[in-house]
Write a protein that holds these residues in place. Sequence first.
Motif, PDB file in Angstrom:
ATOM      1  N   GLN A   2       0.749  -1.171   0.099  1.00 14.54           N
ATOM      2  CA  GLN A   2      -0.026   0.002  -0.165  1.00 14.54           C
ATOM      3  C   GLN A   2       0.891   1.187   0.070  1.00 14.54           C
ATOM      4  O   GLN A   2       0.592   2.234  -0.757  1.00 14.54           O
ATOM      5  N   VAL A   3       1.989   1.216   0.784  1.00 17.69           N
ATOM      6  CA  VAL A   3       2.967   2.107   0.918  1.00 17.69           C
ATOM      7  C   VAL A   3       3.689   2.524  -0.577  1.00 17.69           C
ATOM      8  O   VAL A   3       3.671   3.761  -0.950  1.00 17.69           O
ATOM      9  N   ALA A   4       4.076   1.471  -0.938  1.00 14.88           N
ATOM     10  CA  ALA A   4       4.496   1.279  -2.568  1.00 14.88           C
ATOM     11  C   ALA A   4       3.834   2.037  -3.554  1.00 14.88           C
ATOM     12  O   ALA A   4       3.991   3.014  -4.325  1.00 14.88           O
ATOM     13  N   SER A   5       2.530   1.600  -3.500  1.00 15.55           N
ATOM     14  CA  SER A   5       1.356   2.103  -4.219  1.00 15.55           C
ATOM     15  C   SER A   5       1.387   3.562  -4.294  1.00 15.55           C
ATOM     16  O   SER A   5       1.125   4.548  -5.516  1.00 15.55           O
ATOM     17  N   SER A   6       1.178   4.130  -2.977  1.00 19.45           N
ATOM     18  CA  SER A   6       0.871   5.496  -2.819  1.00 19.45           C
ATOM     19  C   SER A   6       2.127   6.338  -3.185  1.00 19.45           C
ATOM     20  O   SER A   6       2.091   7.350  -3.758  1.00 19.45           O
ATOM     21  N   LEU A   7       3.393   5.851  -2.965  1.00 17.95           N
ATOM     22  CA  LEU A   7       4.570   6.309  -3.081  1.00 17.95           C
ATOM     23  C   LEU A   7       4.755   6.422  -4.897  1.00 17.95           C
ATOM     24  O   LEU A   7       5.202   7.536  -5.228  1.00 17.95           O
ATOM     25  N   ALA A   8       4.244   5.499  -5.551  1.00 16.63           N
ATOM     26  CA  ALA A   8       4.580   5.473  -6.752  1.00 16.63           C
ATOM     27  C   ALA A   8       3.505   6.457  -7.580  1.00 16.63           C
ATOM     28  O   ALA A   8       3.889   7.084  -8.598  1.00 16.63           O
ATOM     29  N   ALA A   9       2.341   6.663  -7.039  1.00 17.88           N
ATOM     30  CA  ALA A   9       1.457   7.676  -7.363  1.00 17.88           C
ATOM     31  C   ALA A   9       1.911   9.081  -7.315  1.00 17.88           C
ATOM     32  O   ALA A   9       1.805   9.959  -8.383  1.00 17.88           O
ATOM     33  N   GLU A  10       2.872   9.369  -6.671  1.00 16.71           N
ATOM     34  CA  GLU A  10       3.584  10.564  -6.660  1.00 16.71           C
ATOM     35  C   GLU A  10       4.930  10.840  -7.400  1.00 16.71           C
ATOM     36  O   GLU A  10       5.162  11.603  -7.957  1.00 16.71           O
ATOM     37  N   LEU A  11       5.603   9.893  -7.221  1.00 13.18           N
ATOM     38  CA  LEU A  11       7.036   9.779  -7.828  1.00 13.18           C
ATOM     39  C   LEU A  11       6.587   9.865  -9.189  1.00 13.18           C
ATOM     40  O   LEU A  11       7.473  10.401 -10.114  1.00 13.18           O
TER      41      LEU A  11
ATOM     42  N   LEU B  89       9.412   6.401 -13.855  1.00 16.63           N
ATOM     43  CA  LEU B  89       9.201   5.312 -12.671  1.00 16.63           C
ATOM     44  C   LEU B  89       8.960   4.145 -13.492  1.00 16.63           C
ATOM     45  O   LEU B  89       8.118   3.752 -14.317  1.00 16.63           O
ATOM     46  N   TYR B  90       9.415   2.990 -12.561  1.00 15.74           N
ATOM     47  CA  TYR B  90       9.694   1.524 -12.918  1.00 15.74           C
ATOM     48  C   TYR B  90       9.178   0.959 -11.693  1.00 15.74           C
ATOM     49  O   TYR B  90       9.192   1.387 -10.294  1.00 15.74           O
ATOM     50  N   VAL B  91       8.367  -0.332 -11.771  1.00 14.79           N
ATOM     51  CA  VAL B  91       8.172  -0.925 -10.634  1.00 14.79           C
ATOM     52  C   VAL B  91       8.599  -2.424 -10.803  1.00 14.79           C
ATOM     53  O   VAL B  91       8.212  -3.128 -11.907  1.00 14.79           O
TER      54      VAL B  91
ATOM     55  N   PHE C 132      -1.361   0.673  -8.956  1.00 17.91           N
ATOM     56  CA  PHE C 132      -0.144   1.357  -9.380  1.00 17.91           C
ATOM     57  C   PHE C 132      -0.585   2.410 -10.646  1.00 17.91           C
ATOM     58  O   PHE C 132      -1.554   2.049 -11.528  1.00 17.91           O
ATOM     59  N   PRO C 133       0.159   3.373 -10.812  1.00 20.00           N
ATOM     60  CA  PRO C 133      -0.129   4.386 -11.857  1.00 20.00           C
ATOM     61  C   PRO C 133      -0.139   3.714 -13.363  1.00 20.00           C
ATOM     62  O   PRO C 133       0.618   2.952 -13.654  1.00 20.00           O
TER      63      PRO C 133
END
Length: 368
Positions: A26-35, A41-43, A57-58
């Motif tokens: 959940q934290v990773a998803s929220s951070l990705a939306a801003e980064l 950005l890559y995941v 994820f975005p």
Amino acid sequence: MNKAQTNKKRVCIVVYDISDMGGTNQVASSLAAELVKKYDLYVLSIRKNREDIPHAFPDGVPITVLLDGTKNVKDTVRRCFSPAKKYFRENKIDVALLIGHFAGFIMSVLRPFVKTKLVFCDHGALLNQLDDKQETLMRRIGVKLCNKLVALTQRTRDDYIRLFHLKPSKADYIYNWIDYDPSMASTYSADYKRIMWAGRFSPEKGNDMMYEVALDVLKRNTDWSWDVYGDGDTLEFYREKAEKDGISDRLIFHGRVSELKNRYAGHGIYVLSSYREGLPLVLLEAKANFLPIVSFDVVTGPAEIVRNGVDGYLIEPKNTAAMAECLNDLMNDPEKREKLSGESHSNLGLFSKSAIFKKWCSLIDELA
């Protein structure tokens, strides 16, 4: 314009299992939306056990999975080494944020073989698992090999420096943010006579202590009720216990609910009874909704959110008698509840999205 044609720094968020529905993702998803607004950005997910991805994820961000199925950690390190090295090199990743200590440990061995700066992001509390030799060894190796440690709290950052002899310049801490609109927060009234508790029904959340305290204060304050949100293996046990103890009409177990953030309205006090925590989001959400907080002062989290005597009270861990007495006093003092509530937002800016995102950007830009 594709990613190869941009001049943006390339950032990769690495998770252990992107199909897991836990808080780390959940934290990773929220951070990705801003980064994604500032960087290419890559995941990357080390493995994936299920088809669905529970946290969004975005759109447009490439998601790559290295391995399928469940493997032990040693085998995972061996199998993902070559494909991970190839992935970082081909995509020319500048900075990789390794979310969680499993991802941090598994990816840390790549450091001598890639130009990518590796950031070990521990979303737990080091002291909580210090007795687990395997977990502690993974953390020790991971932070030694990676370029930077980002802990979830200042306390955990300091513990890493002290126990693993890290240079202070190598260690930082960045809180999880709370995404809230102050204008949308529920109003608070000292007339509210409902206590709120939320969490899993699992041993570390202190369900046993929560029940003991609730039984005490509800018998002494018959005009109050206590709402419990969350599910787990022992939920039915406590429901039946409340029935036998004659408090089931006022100790109300709601089970798991969607949109927990909408449930704080109408409550007078929030209680956290855990044996251990990382950085409890429920306390931030309670503060956002002006609730006075009574929490055990466990390692880690509560003491960096709650200011004892200012916006709530921190109680000696496991001291249920002291927690019950504190609650009883607060339940019978509406002026004190009103005063604590009025201070709830005065330090909430430390956990705002804008403040936390700036820290992440500063870290990435410094490393890249």
